[in-house]
Scaffold this active site. Structure first.
Site: not given
Ligand code: AMP
Length: 173
Positions: A61, A98
């Site tokens: 994305r 996450e």
């Molecule tokens: P993080 O590494 O935890 O900051 O996760 C970010 C990545 O996971 C990004 O590439 C987001 O597209 C995806 N992502 C994590 N949590 C979500 C969420 N609640 N909604 C959409 N995409 C998420």
């Protein structure tokens, strides 16, 4: 068009891809040419304050926003990809998400030494993904001038994980 219109077009999907995760779905935004274009305008405006050589997009994305911005700003686009996708010699970095864990890769010759790079993704959650991307830029002897996101989930404190880097998000939840 105003920022509120962007907030209103993000769809919340509960329990995707796992129970307890509220997924922020950007497909309605991408589907609307007015919203998508306005979102790119806002990101472009933020980037007008920075001097850089490349926008590195995080698969997949991040690509959707990074590539049109690179074209608008006449900079190069650099892909940071999931494992096994890049055809040339690559660096790897593992990170926590996450919902799970993953690895990202960049081509070893993606940047010239001293390149100034904006790292772009759609959403900042825990910050693990962006931190891994930043480390990949640094392995290529580049400097991260900004981590840029459309959406920030403030309650997950991703900016704390990215505290050594300038970070901007346009929609905060
Ligand atoms: P993080 O590494 O935890 O900051 O996760 C970010 C990545 O996971 C990004 O590439 C987001 O597209 C995806 N992502 C994590 N949590 C979500 C969420 N609640 N909604 C959409 N995409 C998420």
């Amino acid at each position: 068009m105003k920022t509120d219109d962007l907030y209103n077009i993000i769809r919340d999907v509960p329990d995707f891809p796992k129970p307890g995760i509220l997924f922020k779905d950007i497909t309605p935004l991408l589907k609307s040419p007015q919203h998508f274009s306005y979102c790119l305008d806002v990101l472009q405006q933020i980037l007008s304050d920075y001097k850089f050589d490349y926008i590195a997009g995080i698969e997949s994305r991040g690509f959707v926003f990074a590539a049109p911005l690179a074209d608008r700003l006449n900079t190069g686009f650099v892909p940071i990809r999931k494992p096994g996708k890049l055809p040339w010699k690559s660096y790897q970095e593992s990170y926590d998400l996450e919902y799970g864990s993953n690895t990202l890769e960049i081509h070893r010759d993606a940047l010239e030494k001293g390149s100034r790079v904006v790292v772009m993704d759609d959403l900042l959650a825990t910050g693990g993904t962006a931190l891994a991307a930043n480390k990949l830029v640094e392995k290529c002897d580049g400097t991260v001038v900004l981590d840029l996101f459309v959406i920030g989930l403030s309650f997950l404190n991703g900016t704390k994980v990215l505290e050594d880097y300038p970070t901007k998000t346009i929609l905060n939840f």
